[in-house]
Design an enzyme around this catalytic site. Structure first.
Site, PDB file in Angstrom:
ATOM      1  N   ALA A   1       1.908   5.255  -0.789  1.00 41.91           N
ATOM      2  CA  ALA A   1       1.604   6.612  -0.539  1.00 41.91           C
ATOM      3  C   ALA A   1       0.784   6.920  -1.983  1.00 41.91           C
ATOM      4  O   ALA A   1       0.968   6.569  -2.987  1.00 41.91           O
ATOM      5  CB  ALA A   1       2.703   7.591  -0.591  1.00 41.91           C
TER       6      ALA A   1
ATOM      7  N   LYS B   1       0.793  -1.332   0.001  1.00 38.30           N
ATOM      8  CA  LYS B   1      -0.060  -0.024   0.286  1.00 38.30           C
ATOM      9  C   LYS B   1       1.020   1.245  -0.105  1.00 38.30           C
ATOM     10  O   LYS B   1       1.554   1.577   1.027  1.00 38.30           O
ATOM     11  CB  LYS B   1      -0.865  -0.152   1.444  1.00 38.30           C
ATOM     12  CG  LYS B   1      -2.067   1.232   1.107  1.00 38.30           C
ATOM     13  CD  LYS B   1      -1.340   2.178   1.734  1.00 38.30           C
ATOM     14  CE  LYS B   1      -2.414   3.561   1.764  1.00 38.30           C
ATOM     15  NZ  LYS B   1      -2.223   4.862   0.720  1.00 38.30           N
TER      16      LYS B   1
ATOM     17  N   CYS C   1      13.658  11.135   6.687  1.00 33.56           N
ATOM     18  CA  CYS C   1      13.591  10.842   8.146  1.00 33.56           C
ATOM     19  C   CYS C   1      15.217  11.133   8.663  1.00 33.56           C
ATOM     20  O   CYS C   1      15.133  11.318   9.863  1.00 33.56           O
ATOM     21  CB  CYS C   1      13.297   9.461   8.586  1.00 33.56           C
ATOM     22  SG  CYS C   1      11.308   9.460   7.940  1.00 33.56           S
TER      23      CYS C   1
ATOM     24  N   GLU D   1       8.891   2.477  11.239  1.00 36.03           N
ATOM     25  CA  GLU D   1      10.255   3.393  10.882  1.00 36.03           C
ATOM     26  C   GLU D   1       9.700   4.744  10.807  1.00 36.03           C
ATOM     27  O   GLU D   1       8.875   5.041   9.843  1.00 36.03           O
ATOM     28  CB  GLU D   1      11.151   3.147   9.791  1.00 36.03           C
ATOM     29  CG  GLU D   1      12.342   3.745   9.715  1.00 36.03           C
ATOM     30  CD  GLU D   1      12.353   5.094   8.774  1.00 36.03           C
ATOM     31  OE1 GLU D   1      12.133   6.009   9.282  1.00 36.03           O
ATOM     32  OE2 GLU D   1      12.510   4.839   7.595  1.00 36.03           O
TER      33      GLU D   1
END
Length: 455
Positions: A156, A154, A262, A228
């Protein structure tokens, strides 16, 4: 939010996609379950052949895949090509190492024979983000499929063409129907998919809110998750550091993926003895960055992925400024062009209570702090809800050892920027999540670690 390709450099909607119906989701879950029955019986050698073929396809068509990424989320084309190449690397890494990583591990007990065996779980749901739309998927898919699991992606909703391209790569590589499937669905369908008995576990890379939601849904059904999540990584520069290397690497560490990573360096924690000189050189390099069309190989900084991301970033910047922070360069969206462009920005002189102390700035904004010594540097670095990565610069052995031991992060890089590497585990602590991807630990996240005792 619909499922669509919207060029972040222009704002133009290029293609829209219909989400899967409930019946189509049901069919894909059924196919995944049936595929697993046979796929788990394939040899690791056969899986390796398919995974190496996926690597070959990635390398052969790297420019085409890179253009899809850049078109959908604005990554500079040079970085997009490098991302595709890294995906091929992780495919080959697990193709080469899976037999070793999954081999039975004998244990000396009073049994005639005892050992640990690693067995696949089944269908694993991967909820993946847009910022590294190929790499994030392949660092799940390569170990997951080599372990004998089947994957449900799945992705974005703003990178549907990337998601479909990855599914096609796996098909062309020879993986059987149902072993890796893309689910074009909105986030509202995730909880229902996790609840389905045919889905055995889930992994998510994304925001804290998304991670908490997925973990809650999986917890209801006693299913393992790997998360994460966000980060506000510190970048510590102490008095003994190689200053030019620290400055140059710091720019790269902050601007990675247009600042939307990140593990990008976000909080620059500078020893007061070198802070002025670092700031001077850092500012000059920021101001020299070329911002513009991400398809141009000369571009250093492209657009942010969506208007919402730009607005969220600017809101945080303006809150800092309203609380008394100083802007050295940048500080507001570019209004002279279409698209989601935010300039390279440096903020400093923060007061207590500033968003710089607690929020993740997901874009090309560097936050500069000054400290008097290593004690203050470590305290400042750890005073954040996140714990993903940390970079620290020193040539003093005692300082290095303290930084390695005392920084609260899933990874500490000394005299280097933080990065993911297939050979090492990757993940965070605190609100940055739990579990590990990559390395031997990554392939063991989604297996049944079975104890076998024979008397």
């Amino acid at each position: 939010m619909g499922i669509a390709t919207i060029n972040p450099a222009t704002g133009e909607t290029l293609q829209s996609f219909e989400p899967l119906t409930e019946a189509e989701i049901e069919a894909k879950l059924d196919l995944a379950e049936k595929a697993f029955v046979d796929y788990r019986k394939t040899t690791i050698g056969q899986r390796a052949e398919w995974m190496n073929e996926a690597a070959r396809i990635l390398e052969r068509d790297r420019e085409n895949f890179a253009k899809i990424m850049t078109l959908e989320m604005g990554k500079p084309i040079k970085a997009a090509i490098a991302e595709v190449e890294k995906c091929a690397l992780v495919c080959r890494y697990y193709a080469d190492r899976a037999a070793e990583f999954l081999a039975d591990v004998p244990a000396a007990t009073d049994a005639s024979q005892s050992f640990v065996r690693y067995e696949p779980l089944g269908a694993i749901l991967a909820v993946m983000p847009w910022n590294f739309p190929f790499w994030q998927v392949f660092r799940f898919a390569a170990p997951g499929l080599m372990a004998g699991n089947v994957g449900l992606l799945k992705h974005a909703s703003n990178v549907p063409q990337c998601a479909l391209a990855i599914e096609e790569i796996m098909k062309q590589a020879g993986f059987r129907a149902g072993v890796f499937q893309t689910l074009l669905v909105g986030s509202d369908k995730v909880a229902g998919i996790i609840a389905d008995d045919r889905v055995k576990a889930a992994t998510l890379t994304g925001s804290e809110a998304a991670g908490a939601s997925l973990a809650a849904a999986a917890g209801k059904h006693i299913k393992k998750t790997l998360l994460e999540l966000g980060g506000s990584d510190p970048y510590i520069v102490l008095e003994s550091a190689d200053l030019e290397a620290a400055v140059s690497t710091g720019v790269a560490a902050r601007m990675l993926n247009n600042g939307q990573s990140c593990i990008a360096a976000k909080r620059f924690i500078l020893h007061e003895a070198i802070a002025d000189e670092f700031e001077k050189r850092f500012l000059a390099k920021f101001q020299a960055l070329k911002i513009g069309d991400p398809m141009n190989p000369e571009t250093d900084l492209g657009p942010l992925a969506t208007p919402d991301i730009l607005q969220d970033l600017d809101r945080l910047v303006q809150e800092c400024l309203e609380k008394g922070a100083k802007v050295l360069t940048g500080g507001k969206p570019l209004s002279d062009r279409p698209g989601n462009f935010y300039p390279a920005t440096i903020l400093t002189d923060f007061v207590p209570g500033s968003p710089a102390e607690s929020e993740e700035f997901f874009g090309p904004v560097a936050l500069l702090f000054r400290v008097a010594n290593i004690d203050e540097a470590i305290a400042r670095a750890n005073a954040i809800p996140f714990g993903l990565g940390a970079s620290a610069w020193t040539t003093v052995e005692k300082e290095r050892d303290r930084l390695i031991s005392e920084l609260e992060a899933g990874a500490v890089f000394i005299n280097s920027l933080v990065k993911s590497d297939p050979r090492l585990p990757f993940g965070g602590i605190k609100r940055s999540g739990y579990g590990r991807e990559l390395g031997v630990q990554g392939i063991h996240e989604f297996v049944n670690i079975k104890t076998v005792w024979v008397k």
